[in-house]
Design an enzyme around this catalytic site. Sequence first.
Site, PDB file in Angstrom:
ATOM      1  N   GLY A  40       2.422   0.098  17.546  1.00 54.56           N
ATOM      2  CA  GLY A  40       2.501  -0.514  18.568  1.00 54.56           C
ATOM      3  C   GLY A  40       3.785  -0.782  19.420  1.00 54.56           C
ATOM      4  O   GLY A  40       4.091  -0.957  20.506  1.00 54.56           O
ATOM      5  N   LYS A  52       3.176 -10.548  29.015  1.00 50.72           N
ATOM      6  CA  LYS A  52       2.366 -10.549  30.275  1.00 50.72           C
ATOM      7  C   LYS A  52       1.148 -11.725  29.951  1.00 50.72           C
ATOM      8  O   LYS A  52       0.724 -12.553  30.857  1.00 50.72           O
ATOM      9  CB  LYS A  52       1.749  -9.288  30.437  1.00 50.72           C
ATOM     10  CG  LYS A  52       2.903  -8.500  30.856  1.00 50.72           C
ATOM     11  CD  LYS A  52       3.970  -8.973  31.671  1.00 50.72           C
ATOM     12  CE  LYS A  52       5.029  -7.907  31.656  1.00 50.72           C
ATOM     13  NZ  LYS A  52       6.091  -8.092  30.686  1.00 50.72           N
ATOM     14  N   ALA A 118      12.256   4.714   7.512  1.00 51.74           N
ATOM     15  CA  ALA A 118      12.703   6.308   7.453  1.00 51.74           C
ATOM     16  C   ALA A 118      14.366   6.377   7.331  1.00 51.74           C
ATOM     17  O   ALA A 118      14.988   5.614   8.047  1.00 51.74           O
ATOM     18  CB  ALA A 118      12.170   7.200   8.436  1.00 51.74           C
ATOM     19  N   ALA A 145      11.366   8.171  17.312  1.00 50.12           N
ATOM     20  CA  ALA A 145      11.020   7.276  18.589  1.00 50.12           C
ATOM     21  C   ALA A 145      11.070   5.769  17.893  1.00 50.12           C
ATOM     22  O   ALA A 145      10.213   5.317  17.956  1.00 50.12           O
ATOM     23  CB  ALA A 145       9.443   7.659  18.801  1.00 50.12           C
ATOM     24  N   GLY A 184      18.316 -10.809  34.098  1.00 48.30           N
ATOM     25  CA  GLY A 184      17.657  -9.584  34.364  1.00 48.30           C
ATOM     26  C   GLY A 184      16.127  -9.782  34.312  1.00 48.30           C
ATOM     27  O   GLY A 184      15.730 -10.874  34.109  1.00 48.30           O
ATOM     28  N   ILE A 186      13.821  -9.472  31.737  1.00 49.90           N
ATOM     29  CA  ILE A 186      13.157 -10.129  30.752  1.00 49.90           C
ATOM     30  C   ILE A 186      13.348 -11.726  30.759  1.00 49.90           C
ATOM     31  O   ILE A 186      12.629 -12.539  30.576  1.00 49.90           O
ATOM     32  CB  ILE A 186      14.011  -9.733  29.452  1.00 49.90           C
ATOM     33  CG1 ILE A 186      13.606  -8.115  29.287  1.00 49.90           C
ATOM     34  CG2 ILE A 186      13.367 -10.518  28.162  1.00 49.90           C
ATOM     35  CD1 ILE A 186      13.926  -7.440  27.774  1.00 49.90           C
ATOM     36  N   ALA A 318       8.312   1.459  28.582  1.00 47.48           N
ATOM     37  CA  ALA A 318       7.294   2.262  27.579  1.00 47.48           C
ATOM     38  C   ALA A 318       6.500   3.418  28.320  1.00 47.48           C
ATOM     39  O   ALA A 318       6.176   4.434  27.557  1.00 47.48           O
ATOM     40  CB  ALA A 318       6.125   1.170  27.416  1.00 47.48           C
ATOM     41  N   HIS A 441      -9.977  -2.381  53.327  1.00 46.98           N
ATOM     42  CA  HIS A 441      -9.587  -3.783  54.117  1.00 46.98           C
ATOM     43  C   HIS A 441     -10.448  -4.793  53.652  1.00 46.98           C
ATOM     44  O   HIS A 441     -11.662  -4.615  53.484  1.00 46.98           O
ATOM     45  CB  HIS A 441      -9.505  -3.733  55.539  1.00 46.98           C
ATOM     46  CG  HIS A 441      -9.406  -5.032  56.350  1.00 46.98           C
ATOM     47  ND1 HIS A 441      -8.061  -5.602  56.464  1.00 46.98           N
ATOM     48  CD2 HIS A 441     -10.349  -5.892  57.011  1.00 46.98           C
ATOM     49  CE1 HIS A 441      -8.301  -6.752  57.126  1.00 46.98           C
ATOM     50  NE2 HIS A 441      -9.568  -6.926  57.423  1.00 46.98           N
TER      51      HIS A 441
END
Length: 462
Positions: A40, A52, A118, A145, A184, A186, A318, A441
Amino acid sequence: MTDLTCKLLVIGGGPGGYVCASRAARLGVDTILVEGNRVGGTCLNVGCIPSKALIHTAQAFHGAQRQARGDGHGVYVSEPRLNWAEASAWRNGVVTQLCAGVTGLLERSGVKSLKGWARFRDGKTVEVTGETGTTVIRAENIVIATGSRPVELGGLALGGKVLDSTAALALEDLPKRLGVIGAGYIGLELGTAFAKLGCQVTMIEAGQTILPQFDDKLTRPVRRRLDGLGIALKLGARVTGWDDGAGDLTLETEDGRETLAFDNVLVTVGRVPQTDGLGLEELQLRQSGSLIEVDDRCQTSMRGVYAIGDVTPGLMLAHRAMAQAEVVAHVVAGIPDAWDRICVPAVCFTDPEIVSVGLLPAEVPPETKTVSTEFPFRANGRALTLDDAEGFVRIIARDKDHVILGVQATGPGVSELVSGFALGIEAGLRLEDVAATIHAHPTVSEAFQEAALKGVGMANHG
């Protein structure tokens, strides 16, 4: 030591990594995903999702406080009480549920997952160190990634009373006085949330504006809301000292030196690629500073090595990583694909929210003549019924043919409109196309149509 082989090795299980791995595996590619923590990535575990959830809790508590004061449109409640432990447990539950969903997706897709860290031996070989030992993986294709991490500020080492966004979301108790360094998205999102939860918040920014990527008209409603919440905003303020024991933060401002006392200080001055310990020096990839350069197939300067998400140049979002992931999965599976997206939506979950798709006014090339048209939410029926009519929708279109080049908005729930804005740009729509599309509407989305109508001289309510 165990040896494995595969056609695709994905390093990092964040939004980019797990999307790439799951899609490639479903396309028949033998895929291994390596992740040192929980799948994740930052977004799901300690970023987008829990923040959020925090914002939702803060808004619910803030709304209850307004109702207790008699400012609830005829709705009255007793004095509200916040149980921070229960709120945190709910937030963590959301994260756990989504992580389980990602794990299930990888399993159903046929991805082999390996937990560990890794490090490259060469462009085809990676050594993974985990709790059970070391595994060497040889892969035809490798995707980097690994995401990003918060920038640390000199003189403010993380730990003790100094928090990054991850630590702020894991607080066991709410601080009475919170200093937020960096205005900013965050810092503003978290700072606003903590203020609504009852913290005394001070925002500290070295620059002269908040959210410098946006123009003043977009950020003005946020500035007004900060004032309304009692958040102190110090612009042009540079941190020059910190006493962790006393909680004293020393600032240098245009008016001189100032010392402020805080229970905690939250540092939100940006993010940098997370590639430490990855052994990139073994590959000698072409880089722009700490970012890995890629082509339109997200391939690095080494054949068979790809990079996606926050480790590459571009917005650290993301959904950009996910879109790049799709391209790489297709390429590795032998399906022709390349990056051809016109725009990447940007969303700030401030109060009010700010969104931007495509070009901002200042980003339009000087030789391109444009039409800029706006519609205010104060003239939108749904916004008024929500008692949240701050803000507007703005469309920037090319003058000669009215093709939409950019859309910005600030106001109630505009984050839910941004995909429609992006679709309009990706589809090459004109002002006339949006103007002629029936918008239900009463909805806040009508402001998009009204802005387009205004741009072609047929405003219904402008």
